[in-house]
Enzyme design. Structure first.
Site, PDB file in Angstrom:
ATOM      1  N   HIS A 221       0.837  -1.205   0.000  1.00  0.00           N
ATOM      2  CA  HIS A 221       0.000   0.000   0.000  1.00  0.00           C
ATOM      3  C   HIS A 221       0.872   1.255   0.000  1.00  0.00           C
ATOM      4  O   HIS A 221       0.535   2.263  -0.613  1.00  0.00           O
ATOM      5  CB  HIS A 221      -0.911   0.015   1.234  1.00  0.00           C
ATOM      6  CG  HIS A 221      -1.963  -1.044   1.206  1.00  0.00           C
ATOM      7  ND1 HIS A 221      -2.956  -1.069   0.258  1.00  0.00           N
ATOM      8  CD2 HIS A 221      -2.175  -2.115   1.999  1.00  0.00           C
ATOM      9  CE1 HIS A 221      -3.744  -2.117   0.474  1.00  0.00           C
ATOM     10  NE2 HIS A 221      -3.287  -2.756   1.523  1.00  0.00           N
ATOM     11  N   GLU A 462      -8.758 -10.985 -21.804  1.00  0.00           N
ATOM     12  CA  GLU A 462      -7.723 -11.180 -20.782  1.00  0.00           C
ATOM     13  C   GLU A 462      -7.488 -12.657 -20.467  1.00  0.00           C
ATOM     14  O   GLU A 462      -6.677 -12.979 -19.597  1.00  0.00           O
ATOM     15  CB  GLU A 462      -8.078 -10.411 -19.509  1.00  0.00           C
ATOM     16  CG  GLU A 462      -9.459 -10.713 -18.968  1.00  0.00           C
ATOM     17  CD  GLU A 462      -9.850  -9.800 -17.819  1.00  0.00           C
ATOM     18  OE1 GLU A 462      -8.941  -9.229 -17.180  1.00  0.00           O
ATOM     19  OE2 GLU A 462     -11.051  -9.666 -17.554  1.00  0.00           O
ATOM     20  N   ASP A 486      -3.735  -9.783 -16.745  1.00  0.00           N
ATOM     21  CA  ASP A 486      -4.176 -11.170 -16.605  1.00  0.00           C
ATOM     22  C   ASP A 486      -3.835 -11.998 -17.840  1.00  0.00           C
ATOM     23  O   ASP A 486      -3.516 -13.184 -17.728  1.00  0.00           O
ATOM     24  CB  ASP A 486      -5.680 -11.232 -16.331  1.00  0.00           C
ATOM     25  CG  ASP A 486      -5.999 -11.154 -14.839  1.00  0.00           C
ATOM     26  OD1 ASP A 486      -5.159 -11.581 -14.040  1.00  0.00           O
ATOM     27  OD2 ASP A 486      -7.071 -10.638 -14.485  1.00  0.00           O
ATOM     28  N   CYS A 533      -6.142  -1.812 -22.003  1.00  0.00           N
ATOM     29  CA  CYS A 533      -6.344  -1.113 -20.730  1.00  0.00           C
ATOM     30  C   CYS A 533      -5.460  -1.663 -19.629  1.00  0.00           C
ATOM     31  O   CYS A 533      -5.540  -1.228 -18.481  1.00  0.00           O
ATOM     32  CB  CYS A 533      -7.811  -1.166 -20.296  1.00  0.00           C
ATOM     33  SG  CYS A 533      -8.406  -2.823 -19.919  1.00  0.00           S
TER      34      CYS A 533
END
Length: 585
Positions: A221, A462, A486, A533
């Site tokens: 994070h 994907e 992916d 994307c």
């Protein structure tokens, strides 16, 4: 340009600072020896300044016997509620600075402080051992952190730091001390063992040139927040955390992933020159804002943005995004304690559509599952969640959830140019089933006199299955968007979140590039457009190749739009197509 962008930190002040540092180094002469430490770069950019060594004041926990057991439990509960309130304030601060998606960690921390197992462990230790709350919290923290750290899954390993962070916050409340916040009155390079998300978001960015940590991963994070905050940063840097470096002059080169301690005259001058060049490039890029992404030979490529919530729209507009290529709707679900209602979703989608003022907005239907879990979905534990019940598979097996989202999406389409994209497709049958459900939704809205517009419907490519049968799928939809993250993972059989497999995860693998080219060709044969994307869309090493392939759209994080536009506008695709395809494919 924001002073927080990499390479542009404290532009005016930094120039005078560099001059002073340069004079100091020259004066010091041979009294020092430059040292270089390598790390993993979170964000490119160069920062030069004084090093500030940050050592967290870890709470010292002492085991004490208590007589009033119930009173001690109440004391812990009050401290927990105070900590939750503090996290709420941190969330609000983070939303303003780094966006709702990246601020979500503080909501997660609030939920962790309400976790039954965590609370039961603390209260059980107080009751059975008759000890103080501090000891019970510290012991539980150690046990839970060790449990997470021992897990095989990299994402779960990262939760070890979260357990430590929330526990330290409760301990700070119990002891009446402030949880460590870095305070500095001058621009510094912050060096630390690691930084918790709560510490990172509280950094005074006005005085932080960069941060360098010994531990931490590129998927943590903290790293994500650093990218959003646009602070040059290194993690996993093996440098000594002793008083010997505190106050010394440092130079962080995010491009090379290293930090120089006491840089020599030649190194400092070279870095200053690079910093000035980066600043100049950024100012030139801003002149491209509002201009179309058209190649020298007239090929139009749409430069869109990937976002996670409506709070990110300002960044899209600021960076000249021509549309939204990926709105990750799953964050509406991840940030909620129960299924978001049709009205709640409708308001968000409507806001995005209206704000983009007629520009295309592509919203991906919920992609829950794998590493994105929402407890209220009550998904069974899976041995291989990346290939399990996720994304469109949940939608098709829980049509009531899917229809609620579709109703909200189609209603919002009356307020702008909205498109819908379905993830994790593997067959024509899935697409046809989706279209049946969509027709049911449209008929319902018509009967209820609820307006909706024309909605383009596309799918993400994907999975290898979708890429292989893209000729068949192209007959069923309006567009393709290739999810390279992916697609690469599944095609190479490499878990992209497993750091041990970094050497095997090759996004430039010829198999991946051929799959993309194959998909683009099949899309164009059926007269539909095809975009990218995934992360690969922002890889400027491949931009010209994607142009040669005929990619119609590239959707990237807002800050990557203008660098892509520059390359597009400087390229003559027709002249390079044959050479590019031959060299790469």
């Amino acid at each position: 340009m924001s002073r927080n962008e990499p390479g542009a930190v404290h532009r005016n002040r930094n120039c005078s600072l560099c001059m002073a540092l340069f004079a100091w180094i020259k004066k010091a002469g041979g009294n020092r020896m430059m040292k270089v430490y390598q790390g993993k770069s979170v964000l490119n950019g160069i920062a030069i300044g004084k090093i500030c060594l940050y050592k967290r004041d870890q709470q010292q926990v002492v085991r004490c016997k208590v007589q009033d057991i119930e009173g001690e439990i109440r004391r812990f509960q009050e401290a927990k509620e105070t900590a939750i309130s503090q996290l709420g304030a941190l969330y609000e601060k983070a939303v303003k600075e780094v966006g709702e998606t990246n601020a979500a960690i503080f909501e997660i921390h609030q939920m962790m402080l309400e976790d039954e197992d965590y609370l039961e462990s603390i209260e059980n230790i107080i009751r059975t051992q008759g000890v103080n709350a501090e000891y019970a919290v510290g012991t539980t923290s150690d046990n839970f952190a060790a449990m997470f750290a021992a897990m095989d899954d990299d994402y779960m390993k990262e939760r070890s730091a979260d357990v430590w962070d929330i526990s330290e916050r409760v301990l700070a409340v119990l002891s009446g001390t402030d949880k460590g916040v870095v305070m500095t009155k001058e621009p510094v390079i912050l060096v630390a063992d690691d930084l918790a998300p709560s510490e990172t978001v509280q950094l005074d960015k006005e005085n932080i040139l960069s941060f360098v940590t010994v531990h931490g991963s590129l998927n943590s994070h903290t790293a994500i927040l650093a990218r959003t905050m646009s602070i040059p940063a290194l993690v996993g840097t093996e440098l000594p955390l002793d008083a010997g470096i505190d106050g010394k002059i440092g130079a962080v080169d995010g491009n090379q992933g290293c930090i120089y301690i006491d840089p020599d005259e030649e190194t400092l001058e070279s870095l200053r020159k690079k910093q000035a060049e980066e600043q100049e490039k950024k100012e030139l890029l801003l002149t491209l804002k509002g201009k179309e992404s058209i190649t020298l030979d007239g090929q139009r490529v749409l430069t869109y943005a990937n976002i996670g919530n409506s709070k990110d729209l300002a960044m899209v507009i600021q960076n000249g995004g021509e549309g939204i290529g990926l709105f990750r709707s799953e964050f509406l679900y991840l940030e909620s304690e129960t299924y978001p209602t049709e009205e709640e979703q409708f308001k968000v989608y409507k806001t995005v559509a209206e704000t983009m003022a007629g520009k295309r907005v592509i919203i991906r239907t919920l992609d829950i599952g794998a590493d994105k879990q929402a407890d209220y979905f009550q998904l069974a534990k899976e041995e291989n969640p990346a290939m399990g019940l996720r994304a469109i598979r949940i939608c098709l097996t829980r049509p009531e959830v899917f229809k609620t989202q579709l109703r909200a999406l189609f209603r919002a389409s009356a307020y702008g140019k909205l498109a819908v994209m379905y993830p994790m497709i593997t067959s024509v049958q899935e697409v046809r089933k989706i279209k049946e459900i969509v027709e049911e939704v449209k008929q319902e809205l018509t009967r209820e006199n609820l307006a909706y517009g024309e909605v383009e419907q596309g799918i993400m490519i994907e999975t290898p299955a979708a890429a292989v049968i893209s000729d068949l799928l192209a007959k069923e939809v309006d567009f393709f968007s290739i999810g390279t993250n992916d697609l690469t993972q599944y095609l190479l059989a490499v878990d992209r979140q497993n750091e041990a497999l970094d050497a095997f995860y090759d996004a430039h693998h010829i198999a991946v590039l051929r799959m993309i080219y194959h998909t683009v060709q099949n899309a164009h044969r059926e007269n539909i457009w095809c975009g990218i994307c995934g992360e690969l869309g922002a890889d400027t090493k491949l931009t010209k190749l994607f142009l040669a392939m005929g990619i119609d759209e590239l959707s990237v994080s807002p800050g990557r739009i203008l660098p892509l536009r520059k390359i597009i506008r400087e390229t003559n695709v027709e002249e390079e197509r044959e050479k590019l395809l031959a060299n790469w494919l």
